[in-house]
Scaffold this motif. Structure first.
Motif, PDB file in Angstrom:
ATOM      1  N   SER A  75       0.828  -1.202   0.000  1.00 15.63           N
ATOM      2  CA  SER A  75       0.000   0.000   0.000  1.00 15.63           C
ATOM      3  C   SER A  75       0.864   1.255   0.000  1.00 15.63           C
ATOM      4  O   SER A  75       0.568   2.229  -0.708  1.00 15.63           O
ATOM      5  N   ASP A  76       1.948   1.244   0.786  1.00 18.01           N
ATOM      6  CA  ASP A  76       2.871   2.387   0.825  1.00 18.01           C
ATOM      7  C   ASP A  76       3.521   2.609  -0.548  1.00 18.01           C
ATOM      8  O   ASP A  76       3.671   3.746  -0.995  1.00 18.01           O
ATOM      9  N   LEU A  77       3.912   1.509  -1.205  1.00 20.32           N
ATOM     10  CA  LEU A  77       4.502   1.623  -2.541  1.00 20.32           C
ATOM     11  C   LEU A  77       3.496   2.212  -3.528  1.00 20.32           C
ATOM     12  O   LEU A  77       3.836   3.064  -4.352  1.00 20.32           O
ATOM     13  N   LYS A  78       2.248   1.754  -3.425  1.00 20.12           N
ATOM     14  CA  LYS A  78       1.200   2.271  -4.312  1.00 20.12           C
ATOM     15  C   LYS A  78       0.972   3.760  -4.068  1.00 20.12           C
ATOM     16  O   LYS A  78       0.791   4.535  -5.010  1.00 20.12           O
ATOM     17  N   THR A  79       0.988   4.168  -2.800  1.00 20.99           N
ATOM     18  CA  THR A  79       0.817   5.579  -2.467  1.00 20.99           C
ATOM     19  C   THR A  79       1.927   6.413  -3.086  1.00 20.99           C
ATOM     20  O   THR A  79       1.678   7.473  -3.669  1.00 20.99           O
ATOM     21  N   GLU A  80       3.160   5.946  -2.982  1.00 22.73           N
ATOM     22  CA  GLU A  80       4.296   6.659  -3.571  1.00 22.73           C
ATOM     23  C   GLU A  80       4.175   6.708  -5.091  1.00 22.73           C
ATOM     24  O   GLU A  80       4.451   7.737  -5.706  1.00 22.73           O
ATOM     25  N   ALA A  81       3.759   5.603  -5.690  1.00 24.23           N
ATOM     26  CA  ALA A  81       3.605   5.568  -7.152  1.00 24.23           C
ATOM     27  C   ALA A  81       2.521   6.542  -7.596  1.00 24.23           C
ATOM     28  O   ALA A  81       2.681   7.239  -8.602  1.00 24.23           O
ATOM     29  N   GLU A  82       1.445   6.608  -6.851  1.00 23.89           N
ATOM     30  CA  GLU A  82       0.357   7.543  -7.185  1.00 23.89           C
ATOM     31  C   GLU A  82       0.818   8.992  -7.070  1.00 23.89           C
ATOM     32  O   GLU A  82       0.465   9.829  -7.886  1.00 23.89           O
ATOM     33  N   LYS A  83       1.601   9.291  -6.019  1.00 19.70           N
ATOM     34  CA  LYS A  83       2.079  10.657  -5.803  1.00 19.70           C
ATOM     35  C   LYS A  83       3.035  11.094  -6.896  1.00 19.70           C
ATOM     36  O   LYS A  83       3.156  12.267  -7.190  1.00 19.70           O
ATOM     37  N   ASN A  84       3.739  10.148  -7.464  1.00 19.68           N
ATOM     38  CA  ASN A  84       4.794  10.476  -8.418  1.00 19.68           C
ATOM     39  C   ASN A  84       4.496   9.968  -9.818  1.00 19.68           C
ATOM     40  O   ASN A  84       5.407   9.564 -10.530  1.00 19.68           O
ATOM     41  N   LYS A  85       3.223   9.984 -10.195  1.00 12.25           N
ATOM     42  CA  LYS A  85       2.883   9.542 -11.542  1.00 12.25           C
ATOM     43  C   LYS A  85       3.717  10.314 -12.556  1.00 12.25           C
ATOM     44  O   LYS A  85       3.911  11.514 -12.424  1.00 12.25           O
ATOM     45  N   ILE A  86       4.190   9.607 -13.533  1.00 11.32           N
ATOM     46  CA  ILE A  86       4.989  10.219 -14.582  1.00 11.32           C
ATOM     47  C   ILE A  86       4.044  10.827 -15.612  1.00 11.32           C
ATOM     48  O   ILE A  86       3.016  10.254 -15.952  1.00 11.32           O
ATOM     49  N   LYS A  87       4.386  11.983 -16.101  1.00  7.06           N
ATOM     50  CA  LYS A  87       3.532  12.688 -17.058  1.00  7.06           C
ATOM     51  C   LYS A  87       3.468  11.943 -18.385  1.00  7.06           C
ATOM     52  O   LYS A  87       4.444  11.325 -18.817  1.00  7.06           O
ATOM     53  N   THR A  88       2.327  12.074 -19.031  1.00 14.49           N
ATOM     54  CA  THR A  88       2.196  11.548 -20.383  1.00 14.49           C
ATOM     55  C   THR A  88       2.915  12.506 -21.333  1.00 14.49           C
ATOM     56  O   THR A  88       3.212  13.646 -20.977  1.00 14.49           O
ATOM     57  N   TRP A  89       3.173  12.058 -22.548  1.00 14.52           N
ATOM     58  CA  TRP A  89       3.802  12.929 -23.536  1.00 14.52           C
ATOM     59  C   TRP A  89       2.924  14.145 -23.783  1.00 14.52           C
ATOM     60  O   TRP A  89       3.407  15.252 -23.958  1.00 14.52           O
ATOM     61  N   GLU A  90       1.619  13.924 -23.808  1.00 14.25           N
ATOM     62  CA  GLU A  90       0.696  15.031 -24.043  1.00 14.25           C
ATOM     63  C   GLU A  90       0.826  16.096 -22.948  1.00 14.25           C
ATOM     64  O   GLU A  90       0.881  17.287 -23.234  1.00 14.25           O
ATOM     65  N   GLN A  91       0.892  15.663 -21.694  1.00 13.21           N
ATOM     66  CA  GLN A  91       1.057  16.606 -20.587  1.00 13.21           C
ATOM     67  C   GLN A  91       2.393  17.337 -20.689  1.00 13.21           C
ATOM     68  O   GLN A  91       2.471  18.547 -20.474  1.00 13.21           O
ATOM     69  N   PHE A  92       3.428  16.586 -21.000  1.00 12.05           N
ATOM     70  CA  PHE A  92       4.769  17.155 -21.123  1.00 12.05           C
ATOM     71  C   PHE A  92       4.807  18.220 -22.222  1.00 12.05           C
ATOM     72  O   PHE A  92       5.297  19.333 -22.021  1.00 12.05           O
ATOM     73  N   VAL A  93       4.263  17.882 -23.392  1.00 11.17           N
ATOM     74  CA  VAL A  93       4.254  18.819 -24.514  1.00 11.17           C
ATOM     75  C   VAL A  93       3.415  20.046 -24.180  1.00 11.17           C
ATOM     76  O   VAL A  93       3.813  21.180 -24.460  1.00 11.17           O
TER      77      VAL A  93
END
Length: 103
Positions: free
Chosen positions: A73-91
């Motif tokens: 659960s802690d790992l999932k929480t960290e993964a959710e907090k640090n979602k990597i941006k999609t290319w669309e978001q980045f652009v």
């Protein structure tokens, strides 16, 4: 990916960068990767890095997560907090930045 608890990429060969790891993290899914996966550098607190080719290390890591749902659960929480941006978001972010600079 929405039904995935954790992605395991236990590569025994050196790899430049595992896009499957990036994809999992972009969906907020924690990962277990070997030290030979190039994407290990972006895992941070959203995953676990294991010794390449060490089946016992992988097995004990999986057992710990099975026996300790709070750790997963802690790992999932960290993964959710640090979602990597999609290319669309980045652009889009870069486009907005350039628009500000041009004005």
């Amino acid at each position: 990916m929405s039904d995935t608890d954790i992605l395991v990429a236990p590569s025994i060969w050196y790899e430049t960068f595992g896009f499957t790891v990036l994809e999992a993290l972009s969906f907020g899914v924690p990962v277990i990767v070997s030290e030979h996966v190039g994407a290990k550098d972006i895992v941070g607190k959203a995953g676990i890095i294991i010794k390449a080719g060490n089946i016992d290390d992988l097995e004990s890591t999986l057992e710990k997560l099975i026996n300790s749902p709070e750790t997963l659960s802690d790992l999932k929480t960290e993964a959710e907090k640090n979602k990597i941006k999609t290319w669309e978001q980045f652009v889009d972010e870069n486009y907005q930045l350039y628009r500000k600079l041009i004005k």
